[in-house]
Motif scaffolding. Structure first.
Motif, mmCIF file in Angstrom:
data_model
loop_
_atom_site.group_PDB
_atom_site.id
_atom_site.type_symbol
_atom_site.label_atom_id
_atom_site.label_comp_id
_atom_site.label_asym_id
_atom_site.label_seq_id
_atom_site.Cartn_x
_atom_site.Cartn_y
_atom_site.Cartn_z
ATOM 1 N N LYS A 188 -57.751 -55.995 -23.688
ATOM 2 C CA LYS A 188 -57.094 -54.765 -24.119
ATOM 3 C C LYS A 188 -57.935 -54.030 -25.164
ATOM 4 O O LYS A 188 -58.831 -54.605 -25.770
ATOM 5 C CB LYS A 188 -55.707 -55.066 -24.686
ATOM 6 C CG LYS A 188 -54.732 -55.666 -23.678
ATOM 7 C CD LYS A 188 -53.402 -55.984 -24.320
ATOM 8 C CE LYS A 188 -52.388 -56.465 -23.280
ATOM 9 N NZ LYS A 188 -52.834 -57.715 -22.613
ATOM 10 N N LEU A 189 -57.607 -52.754 -25.344
ATOM 11 C CA LEU A 189 -58.217 -51.947 -26.397
ATOM 12 C C LEU A 189 -57.125 -51.562 -27.380
ATOM 13 O O LEU A 189 -56.144 -50.900 -27.013
ATOM 14 C CB LEU A 189 -58.860 -50.687 -25.806
ATOM 15 C CG LEU A 189 -59.502 -49.739 -26.829
ATOM 16 C CD1 LEU A 189 -60.724 -50.394 -27.479
ATOM 17 C CD2 LEU A 189 -59.896 -48.419 -26.166
ATOM 18 N N LEU A 190 -57.282 -51.984 -28.639
ATOM 19 C CA LEU A 190 -56.321 -51.677 -29.690
ATOM 20 C C LEU A 190 -56.797 -50.438 -30.431
ATOM 21 O O LEU A 190 -57.968 -50.322 -30.776
ATOM 22 C CB LEU A 190 -56.183 -52.860 -30.650
ATOM 23 C CG LEU A 190 -55.994 -54.240 -30.005
ATOM 24 C CD1 LEU A 190 -55.828 -55.308 -31.072
ATOM 25 C CD2 LEU A 190 -54.831 -54.244 -29.033
ATOM 26 N N VAL A 191 -55.876 -49.518 -30.685
ATOM 27 C CA VAL A 191 -56.229 -48.203 -31.226
ATOM 28 C C VAL A 191 -55.315 -47.882 -32.408
ATOM 29 O O VAL A 191 -54.089 -48.055 -32.328
ATOM 30 C CB VAL A 191 -56.088 -47.115 -30.144
ATOM 31 C CG1 VAL A 191 -56.495 -45.755 -30.691
ATOM 32 C CG2 VAL A 191 -56.917 -47.470 -28.917
ATOM 33 N N ALA A 192 -55.903 -47.391 -33.501
ATOM 34 C CA ALA A 192 -55.127 -46.987 -34.673
ATOM 35 C C ALA A 192 -55.563 -45.601 -35.118
ATOM 36 O O ALA A 192 -56.699 -45.189 -34.902
ATOM 37 C CB ALA A 192 -55.289 -47.991 -35.814
ATOM 38 N N GLY A 193 -54.635 -44.876 -35.763
ATOM 39 C CA GLY A 193 -54.978 -43.546 -36.239
ATOM 40 C C GLY A 193 -53.802 -42.804 -36.810
ATOM 41 O O GLY A 193 -52.875 -43.406 -37.365
ATOM 42 N N GLY A 194 -53.821 -41.487 -36.613
ATOM 43 C CA GLY A 194 -52.762 -40.628 -37.130
ATOM 44 C C GLY A 194 -52.022 -39.934 -36.016
ATOM 45 O O GLY A 194 -51.735 -38.743 -36.112
ATOM 46 N N PHE A 195 -51.731 -40.647 -34.957
ATOM 47 C CA PHE A 195 -51.043 -40.086 -33.786
ATOM 48 C C PHE A 195 -49.607 -40.588 -33.705
ATOM 49 O O PHE A 195 -49.205 -41.521 -34.401
ATOM 50 C CB PHE A 195 -51.815 -40.443 -32.506
ATOM 51 C CG PHE A 195 -52.129 -41.910 -32.375
ATOM 52 C CD1 PHE A 195 -51.230 -42.805 -31.833
ATOM 53 C CD2 PHE A 195 -53.359 -42.402 -32.810
ATOM 54 C CE1 PHE A 195 -51.516 -44.151 -31.715
ATOM 55 C CE2 PHE A 195 -53.675 -43.756 -32.705
ATOM 56 C CZ PHE A 195 -52.754 -44.629 -32.159
ATOM 57 N N TRP A 196 -48.835 -39.957 -32.833
ATOM 58 C CA TRP A 196 -47.425 -40.305 -32.642
ATOM 59 C C TRP A 196 -47.134 -40.825 -31.232
ATOM 60 O O TRP A 196 -46.227 -41.605 -31.034
ATOM 61 C CB TRP A 196 -46.527 -39.108 -32.922
ATOM 62 C CG TRP A 196 -46.375 -38.776 -34.368
ATOM 63 C CD1 TRP A 196 -45.314 -39.082 -35.181
ATOM 64 C CD2 TRP A 196 -47.310 -38.073 -35.188
ATOM 65 N NE1 TRP A 196 -45.539 -38.621 -36.455
ATOM 66 C CE2 TRP A 196 -46.751 -37.987 -36.495
ATOM 67 C CE3 TRP A 196 -48.555 -37.501 -34.976
ATOM 68 C CZ2 TRP A 196 -47.407 -37.359 -37.544
ATOM 69 C CZ3 TRP A 196 -49.211 -36.873 -36.020
ATOM 70 C CH2 TRP A 196 -48.640 -36.803 -37.287
ATOM 71 N N TYR A 197 -47.930 -40.357 -30.264
ATOM 72 C CA TYR A 197 -47.757 -40.752 -28.863
ATOM 73 C C TYR A 197 -49.121 -41.069 -28.265
ATOM 74 O O TYR A 197 -50.145 -40.512 -28.675
ATOM 75 C CB TYR A 197 -47.115 -39.635 -28.041
ATOM 76 C CG TYR A 197 -45.692 -39.308 -28.418
ATOM 77 C CD1 TYR A 197 -44.615 -39.863 -27.723
ATOM 78 C CD2 TYR A 197 -45.421 -38.433 -29.462
ATOM 79 C CE1 TYR A 197 -43.311 -39.549 -28.068
ATOM 80 C CE2 TYR A 197 -44.115 -38.119 -29.815
ATOM 81 C CZ TYR A 197 -43.060 -38.686 -29.112
ATOM 82 O OH TYR A 197 -41.765 -38.381 -29.461
#
Length: 229
Positions: free
Chosen positions: A179-188
């Protein structure tokens, strides 16, 4: 004990280093510096034979580049950040083939844009950052490069209105198992509720159902547990 390991700065002041990475046993430093130990490096340097050296002759336009990440893909060195290449002004992500710096696929299109993080997942280079689909980019805040063209990633990272109009930055990428785990300033993510953190399994986006304030800016795995800062 701590020891000095080079002096990084520019003509206006010392912006310092934003990130360190080891690629194939070589230490790379990225940041907003212009010089390292008196040698012109323009935001990226590597450690060889006990000293810092530049990575090609990086020519840029406008303000000094501020590079924030580096990675190797298909034998070339890729760097991303706030950078505009001379002479065509391509921005956001650049590639060094051992001879010269170019912008893969024209770089990131649009005005205030830039890459913030990169990872290799399923034989593609994943780029996250401030990337606007409305400017003509293949993805919104995240997209992928196969060596020939940019493509979107499963419906994009989206803002609080679940669209690709507002800001929804991507700050961190972490491949883990399949899997690719992603973090940031998004909501969807791809229309799926995923506040600040999302999982891409190669076909679909998933969220955890949690609500976070602020941004997710860094991810790592320790003792089979995911940590997010």
């Amino acid at each position: 004990s701590w020891h000095p390991y080079g002096t990084f700065g520019d003509t206006l002041g010392n912006w310092g280093i934003r990130k360190l990475r080891v690629l194939n046993g070589t230490l790379y430093a990225m940041g907003g510096f212009e010089f390292v130990d008196g040698q012109l490096c323009n935001g990226i340097a590597k450690r060889e034979n006990g000293q810092w050296v530049n990575v090609g002759d990086l020519e840029y336009i406008a303000a000094d580049p501020i590079l924030v990440d580096v990675i190797e893909y298909q034998g070339d060195i890729y760097a991303c950040g706030a950078v505009s290449l001379a002479p065509d002004g391509a921005r956001g992500i650049i590639r060094y083939d051992g001879t010269s710096w170019t912008a893969p696929g024209g770089g990131i299109l649009g005005g205030p844009s830039g890459g913030l993080c990169m990872a290799i997942y399923q034989d593609e280079l994943i780029l996250g950052g401030t990337i606007h689909r409305s400017a003509g980019n293949a993805g919104h805040m995240i997209m992928r490069w196969n060596g020939e063209e940019w493509r979107g990633l499963g419906g994009h990272l989206r803002d609080q209105n679940n669209d690709t109009i507002g800001e929804a930055r991507c700050y961190a990428l972490l491949p883990y198992e399949d899997k690719l785990l992603v973090a940031g300033g998004f909501w969807y993510a791809g229309g799926v509720p995923a506040s600040r953190f999302a999982i891409w399994d190669g076909n679909n986006w998933c969220g955890t159902g949690d609500e976070w304030e602020g941004y997710g800016e860094s991810l790592t795995i320790f003792d089979d547990t995911l940590f997010m800062a």
